[in-house]
Design a protein around this motif. Structure first.
Motif, mmCIF file in Angstrom:
data_model
loop_
_atom_site.group_PDB
_atom_site.id
_atom_site.type_symbol
_atom_site.label_atom_id
_atom_site.label_comp_id
_atom_site.label_asym_id
_atom_site.label_seq_id
_atom_site.Cartn_x
_atom_site.Cartn_y
_atom_site.Cartn_z
ATOM 1 N N THR A 121 0.827 -1.209 0.000
ATOM 2 C CA THR A 121 0.000 0.000 0.000
ATOM 3 C C THR A 121 0.859 1.256 0.000
ATOM 4 O OG1 THR A 121 -1.554 1.332 1.279
ATOM 5 C CG2 THR A 121 -0.158 -0.169 2.527
ATOM 6 N N PRO A 122 0.444 2.262 -0.766
ATOM 7 C CA PRO A 122 1.204 3.516 -0.833
ATOM 8 C C PRO A 122 1.208 4.277 0.484
ATOM 9 C CG PRO A 122 -0.518 3.451 -2.533
ATOM 10 C CD PRO A 122 -0.727 2.261 -1.663
ATOM 11 N N THR A 123 0.245 3.969 1.382
ATOM 12 C CA THR A 123 0.226 4.698 2.648
ATOM 13 C C THR A 123 1.310 4.214 3.612
ATOM 14 O OG1 THR A 123 -1.497 3.221 3.481
ATOM 15 C CG2 THR A 123 -2.227 5.302 2.525
ATOM 16 N N LEU A 126 3.550 6.670 5.403
ATOM 17 C CA LEU A 126 3.094 7.443 6.567
ATOM 18 C C LEU A 126 3.597 6.862 7.880
ATOM 19 C CD1 LEU A 126 -0.594 8.189 5.514
ATOM 20 C CD2 LEU A 126 1.511 9.389 4.923
ATOM 21 N N TYR B 162 -4.842 10.933 2.693
ATOM 22 C CA TYR B 162 -5.073 10.233 3.955
ATOM 23 C C TYR B 162 -4.203 10.828 5.056
ATOM 24 C CZ TYR B 162 -5.511 6.362 7.290
ATOM 25 O OH TYR B 162 -5.744 5.598 8.409
ATOM 26 N N VAL B 182 -5.274 6.605 -1.870
ATOM 27 C CA VAL B 182 -5.500 5.356 -1.140
ATOM 28 C C VAL B 182 -5.777 5.668 0.333
ATOM 29 C CG1 VAL B 182 -4.469 3.190 -0.366
ATOM 30 C CG2 VAL B 182 -4.072 3.996 -2.698
ATOM 31 N N ARG B 183 -6.904 5.184 0.788
ATOM 32 C CA ARG B 183 -7.223 5.272 2.221
ATOM 33 C C ARG B 183 -7.478 3.864 2.717
ATOM 34 N NH1 ARG B 183 -9.510 10.343 0.605
ATOM 35 N NH2 ARG B 183 -8.981 11.977 2.104
ATOM 36 N N PRO B 184 -6.717 3.421 3.742
ATOM 37 C CA PRO B 184 -6.922 2.070 4.264
ATOM 38 C C PRO B 184 -8.363 1.914 4.719
ATOM 39 C CG PRO B 184 -4.996 3.095 5.277
ATOM 40 C CD PRO B 184 -5.700 4.162 4.512
#
Lengths: 187, 187, 187
Positions: A121-123, A126, B162, B182-184
């Motif tokens: 996932t690209p997140t 974070l 996000y 993208v949001r988990p």
């Protein structure tokens, strides 16, 4: 709430490092957290006896820092795996607390865990997760979700036993069928 | 000269977060800088109304830090993209100024942008670019050249909406044809 | 014991930057260390005249920091390559000493060297190696083993001549058959 799991050792010397008996203790207080997933992972991974010390504590800088120090210094953990609290939200302070409790950071852990998580996932960028050691205790920040935890542990665990050895912690070894410990051959 | 572009929001609440009207303002003072390239990129990427606040300021630690603080606190920007000033030359002080203005660093941004830029040129390792947030404002350091800017934004932007949400900033969304947010999924 | 190898220059100006004559000096004090491997590597890599200043010093924070400062300020080195002392063991303090001697860190060096080393061994994440500069002198931490040194130098050296140029050091160039120097084309 933040979760912390520590693997305790009894200051084994080089002579008796295989003799410390680590019985699994009752895991409690991990309702709804990834602690059980980590505990299960360790049970599959570790081929040495060990004792778990699992704690669930309120989010926050002081709470996490003080618990890390207590687990490293009083409970003699040689490995603490934290779960959660690594994101950018204001309550996420686990990396800060880790660095405050620790003597030296090892940036390669965070870099690798983020790189592997990025494949999912690209997140992943974070996450501010890192690893550091307080004396003979290695602290590794893991994410909150069980799937990510497995991914991160698979990535970094091969280097953990040698790391714990280098900082003066217990002798750790793993089941090579599950995760293979790597120790550079001495010259 | 350093360029800074901020996307402003008006402290939207969860109720009205889609209603804040961000009209494009006249972009001026960006002669010869990559500001226009960033502004164009945002215009293609963002599917929510927003207002740009573009500033070109002299290189330097104080100038960049103070402008970042002003844009975050007074102009209510929830996202500031800096351009230039990330190299090893003595005048390159944007990362230092960013960290001085911000509350917490997010090292995954810099790691990923350098890794992607490395696929283009070995000198990517000279960039000290990072990301950090000051309260509800995310600050991301971009390189100076338009081609590198596109590469870096393509890499990190999927995680930016996000991130801004997590730090309490505006609700941002993107055109998935251009760059996919993208949001988990919540558990 | 820690090894440090510095390539000295004589503050060349833009006018005479090709004229400084760097004769190889006798390399001594490198018994059993990776210094000779680095010196050999530099001999293959560099296409400009240079002078080596190789020192073997006791491990420790003060010893490494003070030697780095001496080599940068008094011996006018524009590039110092350290070897060893980057692991998690208590005596490994080279990265700390490097940052204490330097003005600014360049995290991309450490990230790339760890990423490349990871292709060889999972324990690469234990290295805390980094790069930083003290004025016109670039300091790069290399690992201890000759095989890893070659891997790391191959990875980062293409960017080193341009980096040294940007921080105001000597003009360095390399034999493109061995390692290709990359300088971004000026706009």
């Amino acid at each position: 709430m933040s979760g912390l799991i520590g693997a305790t050792h009894a200051h084994p010397t080089r002579q008796n490092r295989h003799s410390h008996h680590f019985r699994p203790r009752q895991r409690r207080g991990l309702r709804g957290y990834s602690g059980p997933a980590i505990a299960e992972w360790l049970q599959k991974a570790l081929s040495v006896p060990y004792e778990l010390d699992a704690r669930v504590i309120p989010d926050g800088f002081d709470s996490v820092r003080d618990t890390l120090i207590d687990m490293a210094d009083k409970a003699n953990c040689c490995l603490i795996l934290t779960t959660g609290g690594t994101g950018p939200a204001p309550r996420d302070l686990t990396p800060e607390a880790t660095l405050a409790a620790a003597h030296r950071e090892m940036p390669g852990f965070g870099e690798l865990m983020r790189a592997r998580s990025l494949e999912q996932t690209p997140t992943a960028i974070l996450s501010r997760q890192t690893a550091a050691h307080r004396g003979a205790c290695l602290i590794v920040n893991l994410p909150g979700s069980p799937r990510s935890i497995d991914l991160c542990l698979k990535a970094v665990f091969p280097a953990i036993p040698y790391c714990v050895e280098l900082i003066g912690g217990a002798w750790i070894d793993t089941d090579p069928e599950f995760v293979k410990t790597v120790r550079p051959s001495k010259k």
